[in-house]
Design a protein around this motif. Structure first.
Motif, PDB file in Angstrom:
ATOM      1  N   ASP A   1       0.112   1.577   0.382  1.00 23.34           N
ATOM      2  CA  ASP A   1      -0.967   1.013   0.394  1.00 23.34           C
ATOM      3  C   ASP A   1      -1.337   0.669  -1.135  1.00 23.34           C
ATOM      4  OD1 ASP A   1      -1.370   1.037   3.039  1.00 23.34           O
ATOM      5  OD2 ASP A   1      -3.215   2.051   3.188  1.00 23.34           O
TER       6      ASP A   1
ATOM      7  N   ALA B   1       0.478  -2.407  -2.436  1.00 24.05           N
ATOM      8  CA  ALA B   1       0.321  -3.619  -2.010  1.00 24.05           C
ATOM      9  C   ALA B   1      -0.948  -4.071  -2.606  1.00 24.05           C
ATOM     10  CB  ALA B   1       0.174  -3.575  -0.315  1.00 24.05           C
TER      11      ALA B   1
ATOM     12  N   LEU C   1       1.626  -4.627   5.627  1.00 29.91           N
ATOM     13  CA  LEU C   1       1.096  -5.098   4.657  1.00 29.91           C
ATOM     14  C   LEU C   1       1.836  -6.289   3.978  1.00 29.91           C
ATOM     15  CD1 LEU C   1       0.853  -1.806   2.953  1.00 29.91           C
ATOM     16  CD2 LEU C   1      -1.290  -3.114   3.299  1.00 29.91           C
TER      17      LEU C   1
END
Length: 333
Positions: free
Chosen positions: A303, A306, A41
């Protein structure tokens, strides 16, 4: 052959042996996989979750912290992560209570985990003065201060914790609870009265994820921010108030919009559906939902961390975040 679509209420009434209600964490691999994802990421390798330069540096720092979690999770003696007595676990399960609650007295061994994580980070701190300062501050905390910080982290009380200290304290607590949760019998743990809290430890979920493969194919799970256990909740249902009437989804499209398809559209691997915010107009909150059907390697906590651009988008639309991410804290003001 005609197939009838099931409504949410009907899905919930299905035989729970057909749908795994609870997925316990794979403690030996979870943290290493999370660190790998954080670095991907940070390097902007994940379509659908754009990351700016400023956030990239923070993600790399958190990847190093998660590496430390992975090392400590496998290096400390097994008795560090001993479960409570069996009678206590059974009593909690019989009363539909979390068998490993984050409330109440913590196992003293969590501080051994905390010290070990700081030790793991020392080599990196030699080249990063800011990290060295934070580690020195953390080591200078007395017992009452450290336990107070842990209380605030577990209760998500931002005014009770230094934002630079919180991720490191949270990291130790995550290892402690994840390792212990992995030893439970998933078939024995019972759902809580509310399905919006973790049935293992009672914490809030960090995000939800649509899983693929095996009996979990296509089902949505909430992932605990503390112990990483995942529990089933039907899709298109608010993970805060459990309403099903005013749910919508928001996502970030790539700059310039989505390109016009030159070939038949593949239902899988759609970047705009990797990360979305599920909003509720009943309680005006949101929580992110990640989809393995569009990115096999989605990792809810990484996730979520990010995709701050999505938080900004949904926040500007008037929705409040349902709960935080343990690796990111802000000042109370």
């Amino acid at each position: 052959m005609v197939q009838r679509l099931l409504q949410p209420g009907e899905i919930e009434s299905l035989d729970h042996t057909a749908i795994p209600r609870l997925l316990l964490p794979e403690a030996r691999s979870l943290f290493s996989a999370r660190a790998t994802r954080l670095r991907q990421l940070a390097d902007n390798q994940i379509k659908g979750i754009p990351v700016g330069e400023t956030l990239s540096g923070y993600l790399k720092m958190m990847a190093a912290l998660v590496d430390a979690q992975a090392a400590v999770a496998t290096s400390l003696p097994a008795d560090t992560y001993a479960l409570p007595d069996a009678a206590g676990i059974e009593l909690a399960i019989d009363h539909h209570m979390p068998p490993l609650p984050v409330s109440g007295q913590r196992p003293a061994a969590w501080r051994r985990v905390f010290d070990a994580i700081l030790d793991q980070l020392d080599p990196l701190a030699a080249s990063q003065p800011q990290l060295a300062t934070v580690l020195a501050e953390l080591r200078a905390l007395d017992s009452a201060q450290l336990e107070g910080c842990a209380d605030a982290v577990l209760a998500e009380l931002t005014e009770g914790v230094h934002p630079l200290h919180a991720p490191f304290v949270a990291a130790a607590l995550q290892v402690m609870w994840t390792k212990r949760a992995s030893q439970l019998d998933a078939q024995r743990v019972q759902p809580l009265v509310t399905n919006t809290l973790c049935p293992v430890c009672g914490s809030h979920p960090v995000a939800s994820v649509i899983r693929i493969g095996g009996q979990s194919q296509g089902y949505r799970y909430l992932q605990c921010a503390c112990c990483a256990s995942e529990w089933h909740m039907v899709r298109v249902k608010c993970t805060t108030c459990e309403s099903t009437s005013k749910i919508a989804y928001q996502s970030i499209e790539p700059e310039g919009g989505m390109p016009e398809p030159t070939e038949p559209v593949n239902k899988a691997n759609d970047p705009s559906k990797v990360a979305r915010a599920e909003t509720c107009d009943e309680c005006h909150t949101y929580r992110k939902i990640f989809n393995q059907e569009h990115d096999y390697h989605v990792e809810p906590l990484a996730d979520d961390l990010a995709s701050l651009a999505l938080d900004l988008l949904v926040g500007e639309a008037g929705y409040a975040r349902a709960s935080g991410n343990p690796l990111l804290w802000f000042n109370a003001e």
